[in-house]
Design an enzyme around this catalytic site. Structure first.
Site, PDB file in Angstrom:
ATOM      1  N   LYS A  22       0.846  -1.208   0.000  1.00 34.11           N
ATOM      2  CA  LYS A  22       0.000   0.000   0.000  1.00 34.11           C
ATOM      3  C   LYS A  22       0.878   1.253   0.000  1.00 34.11           C
ATOM      4  CE  LYS A  22      -1.727   1.548   4.042  1.00 34.11           C
ATOM      5  NZ  LYS A  22      -1.439   2.938   4.404  1.00 34.11           N
ATOM      6  N   ASN A  23       1.884   1.276   0.874  1.00 28.83           N
ATOM      7  CA  ASN A  23       2.648   2.508   1.061  1.00 28.83           C
ATOM      8  C   ASN A  23       3.695   2.750  -0.014  1.00 28.83           C
ATOM      9  OD1 ASN A  23       1.055   3.009   3.206  1.00 28.83           O
ATOM     10  ND2 ASN A  23       2.563   2.481   4.768  1.00 28.83           N
ATOM     11  N   ARG A  92      -5.048  10.413   4.372  1.00 23.64           N
ATOM     12  CA  ARG A  92      -4.018  11.437   4.534  1.00 23.64           C
ATOM     13  C   ARG A  92      -3.002  11.404   3.411  1.00 23.64           C
ATOM     14  NH1 ARG A  92      -2.902  13.519   8.418  1.00 23.64           N
ATOM     15  NH2 ARG A  92      -0.705  13.504   7.934  1.00 23.64           N
ATOM     16  N   CYS A 116      -5.466  12.226  12.967  1.00 23.35           N
ATOM     17  CA  CYS A 116      -6.164  10.938  12.854  1.00 23.35           C
ATOM     18  C   CYS A 116      -6.007  10.230  14.204  1.00 23.35           C
ATOM     19  CB  CYS A 116      -5.591  10.101  11.722  1.00 23.35           C
ATOM     20  SG  CYS A 116      -3.992   9.407  12.105  1.00 23.35           S
ATOM     21  N   ARG A 121      -0.288  14.256  13.138  1.00 22.41           N
ATOM     22  CA  ARG A 121       0.088  14.044  11.716  1.00 22.41           C
ATOM     23  C   ARG A 121       0.254  15.371  10.966  1.00 22.41           C
ATOM     24  NH1 ARG A 121      -1.475   8.814  10.314  1.00 22.41           N
ATOM     25  NH2 ARG A 121       0.138   8.901   8.727  1.00 22.41           N
ATOM     26  N   PRO A 122       1.049  16.310  11.463  1.00 23.63           N
ATOM     27  CA  PRO A 122       1.230  17.583  10.738  1.00 23.63           C
ATOM     28  C   PRO A 122       1.955  17.379   9.412  1.00 23.63           C
ATOM     29  CG  PRO A 122       2.836  17.399  12.506  1.00 23.63           C
ATOM     30  CD  PRO A 122       1.907  16.214  12.656  1.00 23.63           C
ATOM     31  N   ILE A 123       1.911  18.398   8.557  1.00 21.13           N
ATOM     32  CA  ILE A 123       2.657  18.317   7.285  1.00 21.13           C
ATOM     33  C   ILE A 123       3.593  19.517   7.155  1.00 21.13           C
ATOM     34  CG2 ILE A 123       0.904  16.952   6.062  1.00 21.13           C
ATOM     35  CD1 ILE A 123       0.037  19.576   4.668  1.00 21.13           C
ATOM     36  N   ASP A 124       4.011  20.061   8.284  1.00 15.99           N
ATOM     37  CA  ASP A 124       4.879  21.246   8.256  1.00 15.99           C
ATOM     38  C   ASP A 124       6.178  21.011   7.497  1.00 15.99           C
ATOM     39  OD1 ASP A 124       5.165  19.599  10.765  1.00 15.99           O
ATOM     40  OD2 ASP A 124       7.027  20.739  10.862  1.00 15.99           O
ATOM     41  N   GLN A 125       6.702  19.803   7.576  1.00 11.28           N
ATOM     42  CA  GLN A 125       7.968  19.527   6.878  1.00 11.28           C
ATOM     43  C   GLN A 125       7.781  19.528   5.352  1.00 11.28           C
ATOM     44  OE1 GLN A 125      11.038  19.019   8.686  1.00 11.28           O
ATOM     45  NE2 GLN A 125       9.642  19.936  10.176  1.00 11.28           N
ATOM     46  N   ASP A 304       4.520   0.621  12.141  1.00 12.05           N
ATOM     47  CA  ASP A 304       3.333  -0.039  11.570  1.00 12.05           C
ATOM     48  C   ASP A 304       3.228  -1.500  11.974  1.00 12.05           C
ATOM     49  OD1 ASP A 304       3.328   1.750   8.384  1.00 12.05           O
ATOM     50  OD2 ASP A 304       2.781   2.329  10.416  1.00 12.05           O
ATOM     51  N   ARG A 396      -8.705  -0.742   4.533  1.00  8.48           N
ATOM     52  CA  ARG A 396      -7.908   0.349   3.949  1.00  8.48           C
ATOM     53  C   ARG A 396      -6.529  -0.148   3.552  1.00  8.48           C
ATOM     54  NH1 ARG A 396      -7.085   5.553   7.149  1.00  8.48           N
ATOM     55  NH2 ARG A 396      -5.848   5.788   5.274  1.00  8.48           N
TER      56      ARG A 396
HETATM   57  C1  EPZ Z   1       3.962   7.062   6.551  1.00 10.47           C
HETATM   58  O1  EPZ Z   1       3.095   8.023   7.097  1.00 10.47           O
HETATM   59  C2  EPZ Z   1       3.118   5.807   6.370  1.00 10.47           C
HETATM   60  N1  EPZ Z   1       2.036   6.089   5.426  1.00 10.47           N
HETATM   61  C3  EPZ Z   1       2.551   5.380   7.720  1.00 10.47           C
HETATM   62  O2  EPZ Z   1       1.831   4.170   7.531  1.00 10.47           O
HETATM   63  C4  EPZ Z   1       3.717   5.117   8.659  1.00 10.47           C
HETATM   64  O3  EPZ Z   1       3.219   4.770   9.941  1.00 10.47           O
HETATM   65  C5  EPZ Z   1       4.601   6.380   8.768  1.00 10.47           C
HETATM   66  O4  EPZ Z   1       5.036   6.779   7.460  1.00 10.47           O
HETATM   67  C6  EPZ Z   1       5.824   6.157   9.630  1.00 10.47           C
HETATM   68  O5  EPZ Z   1       6.568   5.108   9.142  1.00 10.47           O
HETATM   69  C7  EPZ Z   1       2.314   6.096   4.099  1.00 10.47           C
HETATM   70  O6  EPZ Z   1       3.431   5.888   3.674  1.00 10.47           O
HETATM   71  C8  EPZ Z   1       1.157   6.379   3.186  1.00 10.47           C
HETATM   72  P1  EPZ Z   1       5.620  10.429   8.787  1.00 10.47           P
HETATM   73  P2  EPZ Z   1       3.557   9.556   7.159  1.00 10.47           P
HETATM   74  O7  EPZ Z   1       5.510  11.692   8.046  1.00 10.47           O
HETATM   75  O8  EPZ Z   1       4.506   9.852   6.091  1.00 10.47           O
HETATM   76  C9  EPZ Z   1       5.909  13.659  12.217  1.00 10.47           C
HETATM   77  C10 EPZ Z   1       0.031   2.711   7.795  1.00 10.47           C
HETATM   78  O9  EPZ Z   1      -0.397   2.141   8.807  1.00 10.47           O
HETATM   79  N2  EPZ Z   1       5.803  14.651  11.138  1.00 10.47           N
HETATM   80  O10 EPZ Z   1       6.769   9.522   8.523  1.00 10.47           O
HETATM   81  O11 EPZ Z   1       2.322  10.386   7.266  1.00 10.47           O
HETATM   82  C11 EPZ Z   1       4.647  12.851  12.403  1.00 10.47           C
HETATM   83  O12 EPZ Z   1       3.733  13.522  13.244  1.00 10.47           O
HETATM   84  C12 EPZ Z   1       0.424   4.164   7.855  1.00 10.47           C
HETATM   85  O13 EPZ Z   1       0.199   2.158   6.680  1.00 10.47           O
HETATM   86  C13 EPZ Z   1       5.899  16.009  11.436  1.00 10.47           C
HETATM   87  O14 EPZ Z   1       6.062  16.395  12.587  1.00 10.47           O
HETATM   88  O15 EPZ Z   1       4.312   9.589   8.551  1.00 10.47           O
HETATM   89  C14 EPZ Z   1       5.155  11.572  13.013  1.00 10.47           C
HETATM   90  O16 EPZ Z   1       5.311  11.776  14.407  1.00 10.47           O
HETATM   91  C15 EPZ Z   1       0.115   4.787   9.209  1.00 10.47           C
HETATM   92  N3  EPZ Z   1       5.803  16.900  10.427  1.00 10.47           N
HETATM   93  C16 EPZ Z   1       6.539  11.396  12.382  1.00 10.47           C
HETATM   94  O17 EPZ Z   1       6.894  12.684  11.862  1.00 10.47           O
HETATM   95  C17 EPZ Z   1       5.622  16.526   9.117  1.00 10.47           C
HETATM   96  O18 EPZ Z   1       5.558  17.409   8.229  1.00 10.47           O
HETATM   97  C18 EPZ Z   1       6.567  10.399  11.233  1.00 10.47           C
HETATM   98  O19 EPZ Z   1       5.524  10.745  10.356  1.00 10.47           O
HETATM   99  C19 EPZ Z   1       5.521  15.149   8.830  1.00 10.47           C
HETATM  100  C20 EPZ Z   1       5.625  14.226   9.851  1.00 10.47           C
END
Ligand code: EPZ
Length: 428
Positions: A22-23, A92, A116, A121-125, A304, A396
């Site tokens: 999926k990912n 997301r 969620c 789950r911010p997207i600031d980065q 995960d 999902r």
């Molecule tokens: C990806 O989510 C995966 N989803 C998630 O899988 C997975 O749990 C996660 O990476 C971590 O490995 C997909 O690939 C579609 P992150 P993502 O950005 O990218 C913080 C599943 O079950 N963060 O790596 O959304 C965030 O809050 C799903 O299949 C910021 O602070 O996760 C978290 O604490 C769930 N600012 C950490 O980083 C940002 O701009 C990691 O999040 C982005 C993230």
């Protein structure tokens, strides 16, 4: 809302194949926005999130066909740059259209995904990186509006390791003017495949899989052609299904190198793993050993897999300590596992699991994708009947998990809560 009804205690036996990841599929689907033409993605799993991504591509003007694992995307007709809230809030990963849209068309309007069940789950980065590349980013009425005449290469240091953040900025950078350097990049296999597929279409990306990725912008890309890698999280979940039921199963199609940390922890817990032609033979112990684990960015133990592994540790001989370093609220499954007789104490980001000799079936509620998988695993081992409700979460991210488990001998079927008339669901 459908539920899964399980009668626990059956030792799983047989062979089962892992579906596409999926990912990996989700970013690759958004990457089709980077090139005009007819794209072909094989081994795409049949999941709700894939359907949502297809709807998003269609809302942007693409034509999408999905048949027996092959996804064909025609991007000749792209005409909009907006990802609406009703799609983004259900998935997301819709935010992954941001990078390609700004990178190719200089404009994107994407609904803010919001939080969620597992965290803010911010997207600031993601946004910080686009601004570094010259995009103007504004937040208005719940939408991110990003625009740029042409993105330019930049040096971007992530404050946290982010998988989709890394993927979004790779896609934004492939058509930018100049070279982009991403430091503290995510190293997941899904990031590596995205880079490999884009390079095969003419991009110039180096270092994917490491902490520093360099992208040299090019003028244009050819349509994508790829086969999605196997889902390492589904593979780990299937290995655990055999382990928790004291079964013996061959999981076909997994790539051991994609889940080394999980295999190491399974062996530490007393699970027997033997590579065989095209997969892995797994044998569950009479009773698992307690182990400690901490979730980390890849190649560390994947967040995960934390919920699923906790299910196994509920039955371990001893006390295990888990620490969730990635998300701030990823223990919702613990409360439901306790309804099955598990003994779990949550202390902030740490969960202390005191193994019990047996679990007993009960109705439980899924709260998120991996929590639902955890409850299914526990239900496979619990004595008596377990009903896992709200399994739309499961659908999902897992392609027919109940059918796959039934194929291994599990007593599991779908039912609607309203009329659970012992109707067995015909395998789809
Ligand atoms: C990806 O989510 C995966 N989803 C998630 O899988 C997975 O749990 C996660 O990476 C971590 O490995 C997909 O690939 C579609 P992150 P993502 O950005 O990218 C913080 C599943 O079950 N963060 O790596 O959304 C965030 O809050 C799903 O299949 C910021 O602070 O996760 C978290 O604490 C769930 N600012 C950490 O980083 C940002 O701009 C990691 O999040 C982005 C993230």
């Amino acid at each position: 809302m459908q539920q899964l009804i399980l009668e626990g205690g059956v030792a799983l036996r047989g062979r089962v194949a892992v579906s596409g990841a999926k990912n990996a599929a989700l970013p690759l689907m958004m990457a089709t926005l980077l090139a005009e033409g007819d794209h072909q993605l094989d081994n795409v799993p049949d999941l709700a999130d894939v359907s949502t991504s297809a709807r998003l591509l269609e809302s942007l003007g693409a034509a999408v066909q999905y048949r027996r694992g092959r996804l064909e995307v025609s991007t000749h007709g792209l005409c909009r740059c907006e990802a609406p809230y009703d799609l983004v809030r259900t998935m997301r990963a819709s935010v992954l259209c941001l990078g390609p849209l700004v990178g190719r068309f200089g404009l994107a309007r994407v609904a803010l995904p919001g939080g969620c069940a597992i965290g803010a789950r911010p997207i600031d980065q993601h946004l910080k990186g686009l601004e570094r590349m010259g995009a103007r980013v504004e937040l208005r009425h719940g939408y991110v509006e990003a625009s740029a005449r042409q993105l330019r290469g930049a040096e971007i240091d992530f404050d946290v390791v982010t998988v989709t953040g890394t993927e979004n900025l790779i896609m934004a950078a492939v058509l930018a003017r100049g070279t982009t350097v991403l430091r503290r990049a995510a190293r997941e296999p899904e990031v590596v495949q995205l880079a490999e597929v884009l390079n095969a279409s003419g991009a110039r990306i180096e270092g994917a899989g490491g902490e520093e990725i360099r992208v040299e912008g090019v003028a244009g890309l050819a349509p994508l052609r790829c086969r999605v890698i196997p889902d390492r999280i589904e593979a780990g979940t299937l290995l655990l299904a055999a382990a928790i039921t004291r079964g013996e199963v061959i999981v076909e199609g997994l790539v051991p190198g994609h889940l080394v940390a999980v295999l190491d922890k399974l062996r530490e817990a007393g699970v027997s793993l033997e590579p065989v032609e095209g997969g892995m033979r797994v044998r569950g112990p009479e009773r698992p050993r307690a182990v400690d684990l901490e979730t980390q960015p890849h190649p560390g133990f994947p967040t995960d897999m934390q919920a699923q592994f906790m299910a196994l540790l509920c039955l371990a001989d001893g006390t295990s300590s888990l620490c969730e370093h990635i998300f701030e609220n990823r223990y919702m499954h613990a409360l439901e596992l306790e309804r099955l007789g598990a003994r779990i104490r949550i202390e902030g980001s740490r969960a202390i699991v005191s193994g019990v000799p047996r679990l007993s079936g009960a109705p439980v509620m899924a709260t998120d994708l991996r929590a639902s998988a955890s409850l299914v695993l526990a239900g496979l081992a619990a004595e008596g009947c377990t009903a896992v409700q709200r399994i739309y979460h499961l659908d999902r991210g897992y392609q027919g998990l109940d059918q796959k488990l039934r194929g291994l001998g599990a007593c599991i079927r779908r039912a609607s809560p309203a009329c659970d008339d012992q109707r067995t669901v015909r395998a789809a």
